[in-house]
Design an enzyme around this catalytic site. Structure first.
Site, mmCIF file in Angstrom:
data_model
loop_
_atom_site.group_PDB
_atom_site.id
_atom_site.type_symbol
_atom_site.label_atom_id
_atom_site.label_comp_id
_atom_site.label_asym_id
_atom_site.label_seq_id
_atom_site.Cartn_x
_atom_site.Cartn_y
_atom_site.Cartn_z
ATOM 1 N N ALA A 1 0.865 -1.176 0.000
ATOM 2 C CA ALA A 1 0.000 0.000 0.000
ATOM 3 C C ALA A 1 0.901 1.225 0.000
ATOM 4 C CB ALA A 1 -0.882 -0.016 1.234
ATOM 5 N N GLY B 1 0.555 -5.058 0.880
ATOM 6 C CA GLY B 1 -0.692 -5.123 0.109
ATOM 7 C C GLY B 1 -0.485 -5.738 -1.275
ATOM 8 N N GLU C 1 -0.625 -9.359 -0.746
ATOM 9 C CA GLU C 1 -2.023 -9.672 -0.409
ATOM 10 C C GLU C 1 -2.920 -9.617 -1.646
ATOM 11 O OE1 GLU C 1 -1.836 -6.642 2.678
ATOM 12 O OE2 GLU C 1 -2.446 -8.138 4.130
ATOM 13 N N GLU D 1 5.065 -5.069 6.842
ATOM 14 C CA GLU D 1 4.343 -3.996 7.529
ATOM 15 C C GLU D 1 4.871 -3.744 8.931
ATOM 16 O OE1 GLU D 1 2.939 -6.444 5.767
ATOM 17 O OE2 GLU D 1 1.176 -5.736 4.666
#
Ligand code: DAK
Length: 258
Positions: free
Chosen positions: A65, A109, A112, A132
């Site tokens: 992200a 992300g 993911e 993260e």
């Protein structure tokens, strides 16, 4: 439709979606995820599309992200604003098969997003990770859940706690990816897998996706019952007759999604 952060090409029944933020290693901004969710929803509605491939660049599928975007947000922003939830739920509603073709970094992300696809084909340069923890947060769209189901508790803990990257060979050995190919062959391999899927009856490919995904949501007994019932129900389709007759007549099946 023209997008700002992704490139979509539809050819021969395959929708190829390329994440396109080279300046930020394809980091997932709100715009990117929302455009991707919209493109996937369009592909679901488009009768010409029978399989979808999501890819990035040679360097990065997606490096996570967008940290710059997240750094400016408060708890209230992400909680009340429900950061990324509508987009990821929209992606999960797509019933057509989606392949992730991963080269380079698939982190946070990005890892993911690849795991949200139905399976992952990666190049020998791929690096997966849930780093993260280095940012003082945890994975937010499956890094502690889907990854654990795919690679088991020990490796999921290792990756989420240390933030280390997993190379392609380990990813294949651990069940995170279905195939590893030389970087130059990645798109050829992913598109060829997509073409094979596109030749099948779309009713059947959607049923397979639903049945395999059901295995994550239910007990073995219920899952087997679901599988048996969808198997039975496919005998109501013309494509079952066509598939079996084509085999007996020694010809290729011509499925009509009926
Ligand atoms: N966000 C923003 N920019 C990024 C980025 C990212 N995740 N990753 C890379 N970039 C940018 C860099 O800032 C740099 O920009 P400039 O400085 O040139 O302007 C450019 O991309 C090139 O990166 P590097 O110079 O760092 O390139 P290197 O080859 O040296 O390193 C790297 C590549 C991928 C190893 C490194 O960039 C890196 O470690 N990137 C960060 C990886 C990371 O920590 N990813 C996890 C992000 S957190 C949620 C659900 C999910 C999430 C959040 C919420 N909800 C449901 C609420 C997900 C969170 C995450 O993914």
């Amino acid at each position: 439709m023209a997008y700002e952060t992704i490139i979509v090409e539809i050819e021969d029944h395959i929708a190829l979606m390329k994440l396109n933020r080279p300046e930020a290693m394809n980091a997932l901004s709100e715009t990117l995820l929302s455009e991707l969710a919209q493109a996937l929803t369009e592909a679901q509605k488009n009768d010409k599309v029978r399989c979808i491939v999501i890819t990035g660049s040679d360097k990065a599928f997606a490096a996570g992200a967008d940290i710059k975007m997240m750094s400016e947000k408060s708890f209230a922003d992400v909680f009340a604003g429900d950061l990324f939830t509508p987009e990821t739920e929209q992606i999960m509603r797509v019933r057509k098969p989606i392949i992730a073709a991963v080269s380079g970094y698939a982190l946070g992300g990005g890892c993911e997003l690849a795991m949200m696809c139905d399976f992952i084909i990666c190049s020998d340069t791929a690096k997966f990770g849930q780093p993260e923890i280095n940012l003082g947060v945890v994975a937010g769209i499956g890094g502690t859940q889907r990854l654990t189901r795919l690679v088991g508790k020990s490796k999921a803990m290792d990756m989420n706690l240390t933030g280390r990257f997993m190379e392609a060979e380990e990813a294949e050995r651990s069940g995170l990816v279905s195939r590893v190919v030389p970087a130059k062959k990645l798109m050829e391999e992913a598109m060829s897998a997509a073409e094979k899927i596109a030749e099948k009856s779309m009713i059947t490919t959607m049923v397979v996706k639903e049945a395999v995904n059901r295995s994550y949501e239910t007990t073995l007994r219920e899952g087997l019952l679901f599988e048996r019932r969808v198997f039975h129900s496919l005998f109501a389709t013309d494509d079952q007759k066509e598939g079996m007759n084509a085999f007996l007549e020694k010809r290729s099946a011509q499925f009509r999604d009926r």
